[in-house]
Write a protein that holds these residues in place. Sequence first.
Motif, PDB file in Angstrom:
ATOM      1  N   PHE A  87       0.265  -4.118  -3.834  1.00 53.68           N
ATOM      2  CA  PHE A  87       1.673  -4.362  -3.522  1.00 53.68           C
ATOM      3  C   PHE A  87       2.204  -3.333  -2.521  1.00 53.68           C
ATOM      4  CE2 PHE A  87       1.777  -6.960  -7.412  1.00 53.68           C
ATOM      5  CZ  PHE A  87       2.433  -8.075  -6.905  1.00 53.68           C
ATOM      6  N   TYR A  88       1.806  -2.089  -2.681  1.00 57.70           N
ATOM      7  CA  TYR A  88       2.227  -1.026  -1.758  1.00 57.70           C
ATOM      8  C   TYR A  88       1.824  -1.379  -0.332  1.00 57.70           C
ATOM      9  CZ  TYR A  88       2.140   3.501   0.616  1.00 57.70           C
ATOM     10  OH  TYR A  88       2.320   4.521   1.517  1.00 57.70           O
ATOM     11  N   ILE A  89       0.585  -1.760  -0.142  1.00 57.70           N
ATOM     12  CA  ILE A  89       0.085  -2.060   1.200  1.00 57.70           C
ATOM     13  C   ILE A  89       0.783  -3.289   1.780  1.00 57.70           C
ATOM     14  CG2 ILE A  89      -1.949  -2.824   2.495  1.00 57.70           C
ATOM     15  CD1 ILE A  89      -3.609  -1.026   0.554  1.00 57.70           C
ATOM     16  N   VAL A  90       0.822  -4.367   1.027  1.00 59.49           N
ATOM     17  CA  VAL A  90       1.395  -5.618   1.529  1.00 59.49           C
ATOM     18  C   VAL A  90       2.886  -5.465   1.830  1.00 59.49           C
ATOM     19  CG1 VAL A  90       1.929  -8.016   0.916  1.00 59.49           C
ATOM     20  CG2 VAL A  90      -0.334  -7.072   0.436  1.00 59.49           C
ATOM     21  N   ILE A  91       3.631  -4.941   0.890  1.00 60.83           N
ATOM     22  CA  ILE A  91       5.081  -4.839   1.065  1.00 60.83           C
ATOM     23  C   ILE A  91       5.431  -3.877   2.198  1.00 60.83           C
ATOM     24  CG2 ILE A  91       7.212  -4.054  -0.040  1.00 60.83           C
ATOM     25  CD1 ILE A  91       6.160  -5.366  -2.613  1.00 60.83           C
TER      26      ILE A  91
END
Length: 104
Positions: A29-33
């Motif tokens: 989620f950190y990377i995508v968002i």
Amino acid sequence: MLNSEENKRYESAKKRVDDERGFYTHLTFYIVINIVILIINTNFASQGFKNWLQWHLYITPILWGIGLLFHGLKVFKHNFIFGKNWEERKIKELMDEEDTQDVS
């Protein structure tokens, strides 16, 4: 007795797997968002790379990254700072020091 110990080991391993899965989900989620946030907040067509130098673009990734770092430390370093076994290890360490001083 053996079955009880085996169940404890299984539950411990299951908790560890769940913790690791939670960390990897958090990382995903950190990377995508953050990629989406950077794409949305940069107007590359009109300003080029000039817009990438604005500090506010990096606040979310930096602060969230710090949180992610602590999450990773907690998951992969079981005794992070004052973890579950810290007190027991410290007591044993101090007792061992006293034993070596008494012998000297």
